[in-house]
Design a protein around this motif. Structure first.
Motif, PDB file in Angstrom:
ATOM      1  N   ALA A 172       0.801  -1.111  -0.135  1.00  0.00           N
ATOM      2  CA  ALA A 172       0.048   0.077  -0.177  1.00  0.00           C
ATOM      3  C   ALA A 172       0.987   1.299  -0.231  1.00  0.00           C
ATOM      4  O   ALA A 172       0.440   2.222  -0.517  1.00  0.00           O
ATOM      5  CB  ALA A 172      -0.957  -0.165   0.913  1.00  0.00           C
ATOM      6  N   ILE A 173       2.097   1.160   0.602  1.00  0.00           N
ATOM      7  CA  ILE A 173       3.042   2.661   0.696  1.00  0.00           C
ATOM      8  C   ILE A 173       4.170   2.283  -0.402  1.00  0.00           C
ATOM      9  O   ILE A 173       4.899   3.207  -0.199  1.00  0.00           O
ATOM     10  CB  ILE A 173       3.421   2.558   2.252  1.00  0.00           C
ATOM     11  N   GLY A 174       4.121   1.503  -1.228  1.00  0.00           N
ATOM     12  CA  GLY A 174       4.952   1.457  -2.320  1.00  0.00           C
ATOM     13  C   GLY A 174       6.253   0.802  -2.010  1.00  0.00           C
ATOM     14  O   GLY A 174       7.174   0.996  -2.672  1.00  0.00           O
ATOM     15  N   LEU A 175       6.478   0.265  -1.036  1.00  0.00           N
ATOM     16  CA  LEU A 175       7.666  -0.470  -0.627  1.00  0.00           C
ATOM     17  C   LEU A 175       8.007  -1.803  -1.350  1.00  0.00           C
ATOM     18  O   LEU A 175       8.929  -2.074  -1.616  1.00  0.00           O
ATOM     19  CB  LEU A 175       7.785  -0.696   0.746  1.00  0.00           C
ATOM     20  N   LEU A 176       6.693  -2.360  -1.426  1.00  0.00           N
ATOM     21  CA  LEU A 176       6.874  -3.752  -2.371  1.00  0.00           C
ATOM     22  C   LEU A 176       5.937  -3.267  -3.582  1.00  0.00           C
ATOM     23  O   LEU A 176       4.737  -2.972  -3.389  1.00  0.00           O
ATOM     24  CB  LEU A 176       6.165  -4.782  -1.547  1.00  0.00           C
ATOM     25  N   PRO A 177       6.491  -3.758  -4.745  1.00  0.00           N
ATOM     26  CA  PRO A 177       5.681  -3.564  -5.886  1.00  0.00           C
ATOM     27  C   PRO A 177       4.408  -4.492  -5.940  1.00  0.00           C
ATOM     28  O   PRO A 177       4.491  -5.728  -5.351  1.00  0.00           O
ATOM     29  CB  PRO A 177       6.755  -3.942  -7.076  1.00  0.00           C
ATOM     30  N   PRO A 178       3.350  -4.119  -6.529  1.00  0.00           N
ATOM     31  CA  PRO A 178       2.373  -4.943  -6.701  1.00  0.00           C
ATOM     32  C   PRO A 178       2.485  -6.395  -7.228  1.00  0.00           C
ATOM     33  O   PRO A 178       3.178  -6.465  -8.283  1.00  0.00           O
ATOM     34  CB  PRO A 178       1.191  -4.526  -7.435  1.00  0.00           C
ATOM     35  N   PRO A 179       2.143  -7.455  -6.724  1.00  0.00           N
ATOM     36  CA  PRO A 179       2.749  -8.706  -7.181  1.00  0.00           C
ATOM     37  C   PRO A 179       1.858  -9.229  -8.372  1.00  0.00           C
ATOM     38  O   PRO A 179       0.645  -8.629  -8.595  1.00  0.00           O
ATOM     39  CB  PRO A 179       2.314  -9.780  -6.060  1.00  0.00           C
ATOM     40  N   GLN A 180       2.106 -10.220  -9.028  1.00  0.00           N
ATOM     41  CA  GLN A 180       1.319 -10.800 -10.261  1.00  0.00           C
ATOM     42  C   GLN A 180       0.074 -11.564  -9.289  1.00  0.00           C
ATOM     43  O   GLN A 180       0.175 -11.758  -8.145  1.00  0.00           O
ATOM     44  CB  GLN A 180       1.853 -11.786 -10.832  1.00  0.00           C
ATOM     45  N   PHE A 197      15.988   1.477  10.573  1.00  0.00           N
ATOM     46  CA  PHE A 197      15.379   2.030   9.541  1.00  0.00           C
ATOM     47  C   PHE A 197      14.028   2.423   9.529  1.00  0.00           C
ATOM     48  O   PHE A 197      13.122   1.589   9.947  1.00  0.00           O
ATOM     49  CB  PHE A 197      15.567   1.459   8.264  1.00  0.00           C
ATOM     50  N   LYS A 198      13.520   3.530   9.562  1.00  0.00           N
ATOM     51  CA  LYS A 198      12.106   3.651   9.525  1.00  0.00           C
ATOM     52  C   LYS A 198      11.611   3.596   8.001  1.00  0.00           C
ATOM     53  O   LYS A 198      12.213   3.320   7.004  1.00  0.00           O
ATOM     54  CB  LYS A 198      11.717   5.294   9.583  1.00  0.00           C
ATOM     55  N   LEU A 199      10.355   3.260   7.961  1.00  0.00           N
ATOM     56  CA  LEU A 199       9.573   3.019   6.671  1.00  0.00           C
ATOM     57  C   LEU A 199       9.940   4.120   5.809  1.00  0.00           C
ATOM     58  O   LEU A 199       9.863   3.870   4.473  1.00  0.00           O
ATOM     59  CB  LEU A 199       8.157   2.458   6.716  1.00  0.00           C
ATOM     60  N   LYS A 200       9.673   5.459   6.088  1.00  0.00           N
ATOM     61  CA  LYS A 200       9.986   6.411   5.127  1.00  0.00           C
ATOM     62  C   LYS A 200      11.453   6.516   4.607  1.00  0.00           C
ATOM     63  O   LYS A 200      11.553   6.737   3.382  1.00  0.00           O
ATOM     64  CB  LYS A 200       9.884   7.783   5.936  1.00  0.00           C
ATOM     65  N   GLU A 201      12.474   5.886   5.530  1.00  0.00           N
ATOM     66  CA  GLU A 201      13.729   5.844   4.870  1.00  0.00           C
ATOM     67  C   GLU A 201      13.902   4.630   3.851  1.00  0.00           C
ATOM     68  O   GLU A 201      14.569   4.906   2.821  1.00  0.00           O
ATOM     69  CB  GLU A 201      14.799   5.448   6.128  1.00  0.00           C
ATOM     70  N   LEU A 202      13.090   3.615   4.234  1.00  0.00           N
ATOM     71  CA  LEU A 202      13.329   2.496   3.157  1.00  0.00           C
ATOM     72  C   LEU A 202      12.391   3.004   1.902  1.00  0.00           C
ATOM     73  O   LEU A 202      12.773   2.360   0.824  1.00  0.00           O
ATOM     74  CB  LEU A 202      12.462   1.237   3.732  1.00  0.00           C
ATOM     75  N   GLN A 203      11.355   3.761   2.006  1.00  0.00           N
ATOM     76  CA  GLN A 203      10.778   4.227   0.894  1.00  0.00           C
ATOM     77  C   GLN A 203      11.799   5.109   0.102  1.00  0.00           C
ATOM     78  O   GLN A 203      11.869   4.777  -1.306  1.00  0.00           O
ATOM     79  CB  GLN A 203       9.678   5.262   1.058  1.00  0.00           C
ATOM     80  N   THR A 204      12.427   5.827   0.695  1.00  0.00           N
ATOM     81  CA  THR A 204      13.661   6.540  -0.138  1.00  0.00           C
ATOM     82  C   THR A 204      14.764   5.667  -0.845  1.00  0.00           C
ATOM     83  O   THR A 204      15.010   5.729  -1.912  1.00  0.00           O
ATOM     84  CB  THR A 204      14.371   7.433   0.760  1.00  0.00           C
TER      85      THR A 204
END
Length: 126
Positions: free
Chosen positions: A22-30, A57-64
Protein backbone atom coordinates in the motif's frame (compact mmCIF):
# COMPACT_ATOMS: atom_id res chain seq x y z
CA UNK A 1 3.86 -18.56 -3.90
CA UNK A 2 0.94 -17.13 -2.00
CA UNK A 3 1.11 -14.33 0.58
CA UNK A 4 1.12 -16.68 3.58
CA UNK A 5 4.19 -18.53 2.34
CA UNK A 6 5.96 -15.25 1.48
CA UNK A 7 5.23 -13.98 5.00
CA UNK A 8 6.52 -17.18 6.55
CA UNK A 9 9.73 -17.26 4.50
CA UNK A 10 10.51 -13.57 5.09
CA UNK A 11 9.60 -13.52 8.77
CA UNK A 12 6.95 -10.85 8.27
CA UNK A 13 3.19 -10.93 8.54
CA UNK A 14 0.51 -10.91 5.89
CA UNK A 15 -0.72 -7.59 7.29
CA UNK A 16 2.80 -6.11 6.96
CA UNK A 17 3.11 -7.30 3.36
CA UNK A 18 -0.20 -5.67 2.45
CA UNK A 19 0.93 -2.48 4.19
CA UNK A 20 4.27 -2.47 2.33
CA UNK A 21 2.37 -2.83 -0.94
CA UNK A 22 0.00 0.00 0.00
CA UNK A 23 2.85 2.44 0.75
CA UNK A 24 4.88 1.41 -2.29
CA UNK A 25 7.72 -0.47 -0.59
CA UNK A 26 6.78 -3.69 -2.32
CA UNK A 27 5.71 -3.64 -5.96
CA UNK A 28 2.24 -5.04 -6.66
CA UNK A 29 2.55 -8.78 -7.18
CA UNK A 30 1.22 -10.78 -10.08
CA UNK A 31 -2.24 -12.16 -9.49
CA UNK A 32 -3.90 -15.46 -10.10
CA UNK A 33 -7.57 -14.66 -9.80
CA UNK A 34 -8.00 -13.06 -6.39
CA UNK A 35 -4.69 -14.40 -5.06
CA UNK A 36 -1.41 -12.52 -4.97
CA UNK A 37 1.57 -14.46 -6.27
CA UNK A 38 5.00 -13.67 -4.83
CA UNK A 39 8.40 -14.54 -6.24
CA UNK A 40 11.63 -15.43 -4.44
CA UNK A 41 12.72 -11.85 -5.23
CA UNK A 42 9.67 -10.58 -3.34
CA UNK A 43 10.72 -12.66 -0.34
CA UNK A 44 14.27 -11.25 -0.63
CA UNK A 45 12.88 -7.71 -0.64
CA UNK A 46 10.59 -8.47 2.32
CA UNK A 47 13.55 -9.92 4.23
CA UNK A 48 15.58 -6.80 3.42
CA UNK A 49 12.77 -4.55 4.71
CA UNK A 50 12.37 -6.56 7.92
CA UNK A 51 16.12 -6.62 8.60
CA UNK A 52 16.47 -2.90 7.90
CA UNK A 53 13.60 -2.11 10.27
CA UNK A 54 15.17 -4.20 13.01
CA UNK A 55 18.37 -2.18 12.55
CA UNK A 56 16.57 1.12 13.04
CA UNK A 57 15.45 2.16 9.58
CA UNK A 58 12.05 3.82 9.42
CA UNK A 59 9.62 2.95 6.63
CA UNK A 60 10.04 6.47 5.19
CA UNK A 61 13.80 5.86 4.93
CA UNK A 62 13.16 2.54 3.22
CA UNK A 63 10.81 4.25 0.78
CA UNK A 64 13.69 6.55 -0.18
CA UNK A 65 16.06 3.60 -0.64
CA UNK A 66 13.56 1.57 -2.64
CA UNK A 67 12.05 4.47 -4.62
CA UNK A 68 11.73 3.42 -8.24
CA UNK A 69 12.84 -0.13 -7.46
CA UNK A 70 11.69 -2.69 -9.95
CA UNK A 71 12.96 -5.96 -11.27
CA UNK A 72 15.05 -8.53 -9.49
CA UNK A 73 17.98 -6.50 -8.16
CA UNK A 74 17.78 -4.48 -4.99
CA UNK A 75 19.24 -0.95 -5.18
CA UNK A 76 22.45 -1.98 -3.40
CA UNK A 77 24.24 1.33 -3.94
CA UNK A 78 21.42 3.34 -2.33
CA UNK A 79 21.17 0.78 0.48
CA UNK A 80 24.91 0.99 1.14
CA UNK A 81 24.80 4.79 1.29
CA UNK A 82 21.82 4.66 3.65
CA UNK A 83 23.70 2.25 5.91
CA UNK A 84 26.72 4.56 6.03
CA UNK A 85 24.41 7.51 6.83
CA UNK A 86 22.61 5.52 9.53
CA UNK A 87 25.92 4.49 11.14
CA UNK A 88 27.06 8.14 11.18
CA UNK A 89 23.74 9.17 12.75
CA UNK A 90 24.08 6.48 15.42
CA UNK A 91 27.64 7.56 16.23
CA UNK A 92 26.41 11.12 16.80
CA UNK A 93 23.65 9.80 19.04
CA UNK A 94 26.17 7.67 20.97
CA UNK A 95 28.45 10.67 21.50
CA UNK A 96 25.51 12.76 22.71
CA UNK A 97 24.43 9.98 25.09
CA UNK A 98 27.98 9.63 26.42
CA UNK A 99 28.02 13.37 27.12
CA UNK A 100 24.72 13.13 28.99
CA UNK A 101 26.01 10.09 30.90
CA UNK A 102 29.18 11.95 31.93
CA UNK A 103 27.03 14.87 33.06
CA UNK A 104 24.88 12.56 35.16
CA UNK A 105 27.98 11.01 36.73
CA UNK A 106 29.30 14.47 37.64
CA UNK A 107 25.90 15.57 38.95
CA UNK A 108 25.62 12.43 41.07
CA UNK A 109 29.12 12.99 42.49
CA UNK A 110 28.33 16.62 43.35
CA UNK A 111 25.14 15.55 45.14
CA UNK A 112 27.06 12.95 47.13
CA UNK A 113 29.66 15.58 48.03
CA UNK A 114 26.91 17.96 49.16
CA UNK A 115 25.25 15.22 51.19
CA UNK A 116 28.55 14.28 52.82
CA UNK A 117 29.25 17.97 53.61
CA UNK A 118 25.84 18.31 55.26
CA UNK A 119 26.43 15.19 57.35
CA UNK A 120 29.90 16.47 58.38
CA UNK A 121 28.49 19.85 59.41
CA UNK A 122 25.73 18.17 61.41
CA UNK A 123 28.27 16.00 63.23
CA UNK A 124 30.51 19.00 63.87
CA UNK A 125 27.56 20.82 65.40
CA UNK A 126 27.35 23.65 62.93
Amino acid sequence: MYIGKAAQLSGTTIKAIRHYEAIGLLPPPQREGRYRLYTPQSVELLTFIKCAQQLGFKLKELQTILHGHSGDALPWQRASKAIVDKKRELMCQLEALQTVYAGLEAFEASLEDAQNQCQFERLAGR
